[in-house]
Design an enzyme around this catalytic site. Structure first.
Site, short mmCIF file in Angstrom:
data_model
loop_
_atom_site.label_atom_id
_atom_site.label_comp_id
_atom_site.label_asym_id
_atom_site.label_seq_id
_atom_site.Cartn_x
_atom_site.Cartn_y
_atom_site.Cartn_z
N GLY A 1 0.40 -1.34 0.38
CA GLY A 1 0.28 0.25 0.22
C GLY A 1 0.89 1.07 0.10
N ASP A 2 2.01 0.84 0.03
CA ASP A 2 3.24 2.69 -0.28
C ASP A 2 4.52 2.07 -1.34
OD1 ASP A 2 5.08 4.99 0.42
OD2 ASP A 2 2.73 4.88 1.86
N ASP A 3 5.62 2.39 -0.60
CA ASP A 3 6.21 2.16 -1.94
C ASP A 3 6.85 0.38 -1.94
OD1 ASP A 3 6.24 5.28 -2.76
OD2 ASP A 3 7.75 5.23 -0.96
#
Length: 493
Positions: free
Chosen positions: A273-275
């Site tokens: 859900g992020d990098d």
């Protein structure tokens, strides 16, 4: 005071008498191990446990091994095994100077809170072993903020220690047969979203101030926050990992090398859900003062899915500097951006000498994204005159399909991002692309063989000829490090 060899014997007898299952080497066999890792194959017949031997690859092989269940652990998914893990590591740490040790985690579901690692140590997970991270805040000590950040990432003040933690260590291996470490992060995500946490959420692994780290052949799930965080460390190999988190949960970064030197990340599959990978080196004045860059970083054969973030992000906490980053053979699927540089006024530091080639992207919002106005500050004491330096950024040999916008490149007024090279890149647009395909401000450089046509600030260097960007020919030192073949014996349960 006993001499060297009796001390080894005393420790071995102590552990054997207490736990009954340690396998080890005689003093003569220990001497053989120091000259050739393949002597593990000779020594294995001297173990006292019956069972199947197994082979694995590691930076270092070990002279002694034990199984977690010999320390009273129960793999039922309910019983807390924090004390067993801590006891096992404590006992095995006695062999750090005598060939090192391995803790084998057998099949089962092993609930545990945080525990510390030790030097010259291997944690090995059976293919059917699952480490379940405790969801109780009381199982995680509160520790000081990182000095290069000045505060916790989620909140002011301290932070919860990671599930697996180590500091000032040498020669640490975390590996297995694709066993699983499950962060069980859902309660943490909810508390963070509701503002109920007093301290920053724990990571699954954080190793700091250490040298010689290997994390390989494991699956990581659902961390409360970042999954893998080596910081202030050097000579790191991360390979063969599967990292999975819901794409709707922010801050679940996959791998975040932070103020690290000589790191190799390869053959990883990350859904986040992020990098998927975020390269960092400290936050504003704290990172500037600490002054430890991330450099000599190799990323290759990575597959990433991150609908709301980057495949590889550089920053935004980059105040100690980021340099000599090489990425190749990258696959991005349904991700917000390919390579993203994130910085802001007040960050200071630099991102320079970045080389990316051989990237395939499918269903992307952006291919190239640079942001000079990203994110918040740790406090009001940052220096607005601390401007970041972004220079010598090279992208080549890329194909992207179903793209909404090829590039969003925004430097800082009065602080231009310079030396950008984009070569041999073919981008196919989505059915509903942005009206402005290349939005460029405060940047300079050139392009060659790029479609669709780039912005005027990145003109074609030699029309009709593809001019390659730079990519260093000399490998970084960690690229040439080879893993050893190691052997140990697995106990039948």
């Amino acid at each position: 005071m006993r001499t060297f060899l009796p001390t080894v014997g005393f420790l071995l007898l102590l552990l054997l008498s207490h736990y009954g299952g340690l396998t080890g080497a005689t003093d003569a066999e220990h001497s053989l191990r120091a000259t050739d890792s393949h002597t593990h194959r000779h020594r294995r017949h001297h173990g006292h446990r019956r069972g199947e031997e197994f082979e694995y690859s590691a930076l270092s092989c070990r002279a002694y091994s034990a199984s977690l269940d010999e320390f009273g652990a129960v793999g039922d998914g309910v019983t807390s095994n924090t004390a067993a893990f801590r006891d096992a590591v404590s006992q095995l740490s006695r062999f750090a100077d005598y060939g090192g040790s391995l803790l084998f985690v057998p099949a089962g579901r092993w609930l545990t809170g945080s525990f510390n690692l030790t030097s010259h140590f291997t944690l090995f997970l059976h293919r059917d072993a699952v480490l379940l991270a405790s969801q109780e805040e009381s199982d995680y000590e509160v520790i000081e903020p990182l000095p290069s950040y000045g505060r916790g990432r989620d909140t002011d003040g301290g932070r919860f220690i990671s599930l697996l933690f180590g500091s000032n260590l040498t020669d640490v291996v975390i590996t297995g047969e694709n066993g699983t470490i499950d962060g069980q992060g859902e309660p943490w995500w909810g508390k963070f979203k509701r503002g109920e946490l007093k301290y920053t959420r724990p990571y699954l692994i954080e190793i700091m101030h250490s040298n010689g780290i290997q994390i390989s052949n494991l699956t990581f799930l659902n961390s409360p926050s970042w999954h893998i965080h080596p910081v202030y460390s050097s000579n790191i190999v991360i390979q063969g990992l599967t990292i999975l988190a819901p794409v709707t949960v922010p801050n679940t970064d996959g791998i975040n090398p932070d103020s690290c030197t000589n790191t190799r990340i390869e053959d990883c599959y990350i859904v986040s859900g992020d990098d998927c990978i975020a390269v960092k080196s400290g936050w504003d004045q704290y990172g500037i003062n600490y002054g430890m860059p991330t450099k000599q970083l190799l990323i290759r054969r990575l597959t990433c899915i991150s609908p709301d973030s980057a495949v590889i992000a550089l920053g935004s906490e980059m105040s100690g500097g980021i340099e000599d980053v090489r990425a190749e053979d990258i696959v991005a699927i349904n991700s917000e951006s390919g390579i993203r540089i994130k910085t802001a006024v007040g960050r200071g530091g630099y991102v320079k000498d970045v080389y990316v080639r051989g990237m395939t992207m499918k269903t992307m919002k952006y291919v190239f994204w640079m942001t000079g106005s990203y994110g918040s500050h740790p406090d009001e004491h940052y220096d607005p005159k601390a401007l970041p330096v972004i220079q010598n950024i090279n992208y080549q040999d890329m194909v992207a399909e179903n793209v909404t916008m090829p590039a969003q490149l925004a430097g800082i007024t009065g602080d231009e991002f310079t030396g950008i090279c984009i070569s041999n890149v073919t981008i196919t647009l989505s059915k509903k692309p942005k009206k402005v395909l290349w939005n460029c401000t405060d940047v300079s450089g050139y392009t060659s063989g790029v479609t669709p046509e780039p912005c005027q600030l990145l003109p074609e260097k030699q029309p009709g000829t593809v001019v390659p960007c730079n990519f260093p020919e000399m490998p970084i030192p960690i690229e040439e490090v080879k893993l050893q073949r190691c052997y140990t014996r697995r106990r039948h349960m």
